[in-house]
Scaffold this motif. Structure first.
Motif, PDB file in Angstrom:
ATOM      1  N   PHE A 152       0.869  -1.170   0.000  1.00 28.06           N
ATOM      2  CA  PHE A 152       0.000   0.000   0.000  1.00 28.06           C
ATOM      3  C   PHE A 152       0.909   1.224   0.000  1.00 28.06           C
ATOM      4  N   SER A 153       1.512   1.560  -1.139  1.00 25.41           N
ATOM      5  CA  SER A 153       2.533   2.596  -1.145  1.00 25.41           C
ATOM      6  C   SER A 153       1.979   3.999  -1.350  1.00 25.41           C
ATOM      7  N   LYS A 154       0.909   4.134  -2.109  1.00 24.73           N
ATOM      8  CA  LYS A 154       0.395   5.483  -2.343  1.00 24.73           C
ATOM      9  C   LYS A 154      -0.682   5.832  -1.327  1.00 24.73           C
ATOM     10  N   ASP A 155      -0.842   7.108  -1.119  1.00 29.46           N
ATOM     11  CA  ASP A 155      -1.829   7.616  -0.173  1.00 29.46           C
ATOM     12  C   ASP A 155      -3.205   7.514  -0.832  1.00 29.46           C
ATOM     13  N   GLU A 156      -4.087   6.696  -0.252  1.00 28.38           N
ATOM     14  CA  GLU A 156      -5.411   6.561  -0.840  1.00 28.38           C
ATOM     15  C   GLU A 156      -6.448   6.167   0.212  1.00 28.38           C
ATOM     16  N   SER A 157      -7.692   6.463  -0.116  1.00 27.70           N
ATOM     17  CA  SER A 157      -8.817   6.032   0.703  1.00 27.70           C
ATOM     18  C   SER A 157      -9.385   4.775   0.060  1.00 27.70           C
ATOM     19  N   LYS A 158      -9.693   3.795   0.892  1.00 25.62           N
ATOM     20  CA  LYS A 158     -10.198   2.531   0.373  1.00 25.62           C
ATOM     21  C   LYS A 158     -11.447   2.130   1.147  1.00 25.62           C
ATOM     22  N   HIS A 159     -12.234   1.276   0.531  1.00 24.09           N
ATOM     23  CA  HIS A 159     -13.346   0.667   1.243  1.00 24.09           C
ATOM     24  C   HIS A 159     -13.584  -0.727   0.657  1.00 24.09           C
ATOM     25  N   GLN A 160     -14.002  -1.615   1.527  1.00 27.07           N
ATOM     26  CA  GLN A 160     -14.347  -2.964   1.128  1.00 27.07           C
ATOM     27  C   GLN A 160     -15.730  -3.254   1.677  1.00 27.07           C
ATOM     28  N   SER A 161     -16.626  -3.693   0.795  1.00 25.28           N
ATOM     29  CA  SER A 161     -17.996  -4.006   1.175  1.00 25.28           C
ATOM     30  C   SER A 161     -18.186  -5.508   1.231  1.00 25.28           C
ATOM     31  N   TYR A 162     -18.974  -5.959   2.194  1.00 27.53           N
ATOM     32  CA  TYR A 162     -19.276  -7.373   2.371  1.00 27.53           C
ATOM     33  C   TYR A 162     -20.786  -7.528   2.431  1.00 27.53           C
ATOM     34  N   THR A 163     -21.323  -8.399   1.595  1.00 30.08           N
ATOM     35  CA  THR A 163     -22.754  -8.672   1.590  1.00 30.08           C
ATOM     36  C   THR A 163     -22.951 -10.171   1.431  1.00 30.08           C
ATOM     37  N   PHE A 164     -23.780 -10.726   2.294  1.00 26.66           N
ATOM     38  CA  PHE A 164     -24.083 -12.151   2.255  1.00 26.66           C
ATOM     39  C   PHE A 164     -25.593 -12.326   2.128  1.00 26.66           C
ATOM     40  N   GLN A 165     -26.017 -13.332   1.397  1.00 28.42           N
ATOM     41  CA  GLN A 165     -27.440 -13.577   1.172  1.00 28.42           C
ATOM     42  C   GLN A 165     -28.150 -14.039   2.437  1.00 28.42           C
ATOM     43  N   ASP A 166     -27.452 -14.848   3.240  1.00 32.73           N
ATOM     44  CA  ASP A 166     -28.097 -15.403   4.427  1.00 32.73           C
ATOM     45  C   ASP A 166     -27.047 -15.808   5.468  1.00 32.73           C
ATOM     46  N   PHE A 167     -27.513 -16.294   6.593  1.00 33.32           N
ATOM     47  CA  PHE A 167     -26.668 -16.711   7.713  1.00 33.32           C
ATOM     48  C   PHE A 167     -25.617 -17.720   7.269  1.00 33.32           C
ATOM     49  N   LYS A 168     -26.033 -18.734   6.527  1.00 32.42           N
ATOM     50  CA  LYS A 168     -25.126 -19.823   6.137  1.00 32.42           C
ATOM     51  C   LYS A 168     -23.997 -19.330   5.234  1.00 32.42           C
ATOM     52  N   GLU A 169     -24.311 -18.418   4.330  1.00 37.94           N
ATOM     53  CA  GLU A 169     -23.262 -17.866   3.469  1.00 37.94           C
ATOM     54  C   GLU A 169     -22.255 -17.064   4.298  1.00 37.94           C
ATOM     55  N   ALA A 170     -22.736 -16.263   5.237  1.00 40.47           N
ATOM     56  CA  ALA A 170     -21.845 -15.492   6.110  1.00 40.47           C
ATOM     57  C   ALA A 170     -21.002 -16.435   6.970  1.00 40.47           C
ATOM     58  N   GLN A 171     -21.619 -17.487   7.473  1.00 37.44           N
ATOM     59  CA  GLN A 171     -20.938 -18.457   8.333  1.00 37.44           C
ATOM     60  C   GLN A 171     -19.810 -19.172   7.588  1.00 37.44           C
ATOM     61  N   LYS A 172     -19.998 -19.452   6.311  1.00 36.74           N
ATOM     62  CA  LYS A 172     -19.005 -20.185   5.525  1.00 36.74           C
ATOM     63  C   LYS A 172     -17.887 -19.293   4.980  1.00 36.74           C
ATOM     64  N   SER A 173     -18.082 -17.992   5.013  1.00 42.84           N
ATOM     65  CA  SER A 173     -17.124 -17.069   4.417  1.00 42.84           C
ATOM     66  C   SER A 173     -15.822 -17.012   5.215  1.00 42.84           C
ATOM     67  N   GLN A 174     -14.724 -16.821   4.500  1.00 41.56           N
ATOM     68  CA  GLN A 174     -13.415 -16.629   5.136  1.00 41.56           C
ATOM     69  C   GLN A 174     -13.296 -15.222   5.730  1.00 41.56           C
ATOM     70  N   GLU A 175     -14.127 -14.297   5.251  1.00 38.27           N
ATOM     71  CA  GLU A 175     -14.162 -12.935   5.775  1.00 38.27           C
ATOM     72  C   GLU A 175     -15.541 -12.721   6.382  1.00 38.27           C
ATOM     73  N   PHE A 176     -15.585 -12.269   7.632  1.00 36.87           N
ATOM     74  CA  PHE A 176     -16.856 -12.221   8.346  1.00 36.87           C
ATOM     75  C   PHE A 176     -16.785 -11.260   9.531  1.00 36.87           C
ATOM     76  N   LEU A 177     -17.946 -10.963  10.085  1.00 36.97           N
ATOM     77  CA  LEU A 177     -18.095 -10.232  11.340  1.00 36.97           C
ATOM     78  C   LEU A 177     -19.128 -11.001  12.151  1.00 36.97           C
ATOM     79  N   LYS A 178     -18.712 -11.519  13.309  1.00 40.54           N
ATOM     80  CA  LYS A 178     -19.528 -12.434  14.107  1.00 40.54           C
ATOM     81  C   LYS A 178     -19.753 -11.862  15.510  1.00 40.54           C
ATOM     82  N   PHE A 179     -20.907 -12.159  16.087  1.00 41.68           N
ATOM     83  CA  PHE A 179     -21.169 -11.822  17.490  1.00 41.68           C
ATOM     84  C   PHE A 179     -21.633 -13.086  18.209  1.00 41.68           C
TER      85      PHE A 179
END
Length: 184
Positions: free
Chosen positions: A6-33
């Motif tokens: 990440f050498s240059k100065d930049e603003s970034k964003h990454q969006s995550y959207t899952f269809q349902d619980f099972k898809e979110a659960q199986k993902s390598q990238e997630f946010l869990k409570f």
């Protein structure tokens, strides 16, 4: 500085959207409570859920992250139990009035080396702002950087209505964890 991912100065964003619980659960990238419920003061069971929609925004220069913001669509929190989700969204989080939960990290985080660290984040949940510790672990994966993180908060300090019922008491502490892969 060409050797930096990440050498240059930049603003970034990454969006995550899952269809349902099972898809979110199986993902390598997630946010869990994770929470716990004790029934009749005897049987304790764990319940957990995932954010089906969240965004991470940050500024980056020379492998230093700053101005990190995680935005979670409160109505996307899913426990794979429609009755529990309805109570979570409408009674506890009041998503029609407070549709978003945010975590903001003001401190700079270096991606230059693998390892563990801890930063303070401000969590905006409903009409409360809570300062929470976030522990993280950074790993290089090919040209990407994997970030695993954990935190927690108390229902009683967040303004969330206690979801307990007469025969089942919900533990006050809610654990948060997640994994994201930052791409150059």
């Amino acid at each position: 500085m060409a050797g930096h991912l990440f050498s240059k100065d930049e603003s970034k964003h990454q969006s995550y959207t899952f269809q349902d619980f099972k898809e979110a659960q199986k993902s390598q990238e997630f946010l869990k409570f994770v929470g716990e419920s004790t029934k009749l003061k005897i049987f304790t069971t764990e319940f957990y859920g995932y954010a089906k929609s969240f965004v991470i925004q940050y500024d980056v220069k020379e492998e230093i992250l700053k101005n990190i913001v995680v935005k979670i669509a409160a109505g996307s929190l899913d426990t794979d139990n429609s009755m529990r989700d309805d109570k979570l969204h409408n009674q506890c989080l009041k998503v029609s009035k407070f549709p978003e939960i945010t975590l903001t990290i003001a401190k700079e985080v270096s991606l230059k080396n693998e390892g563990e660290g801890e930063v303070l984040a401000v969590m905006h949940i409903m009409d409360k702002s809570l300062t929470k510790s976030v522990k993280y672990k950074i790993q290089k994966v090919d040209l990407n950087t994997r970030v695993d993180f954990t935190s927690s908060f108390l229902i009683s300090e967040s303004g969330i209505e206690d979801p307990s019922i007469a025969i089942a008491k919900v533990r006050d502490e809610v654990l948060l964890s997640g994994t994201v892969v930052l791409k150059p």
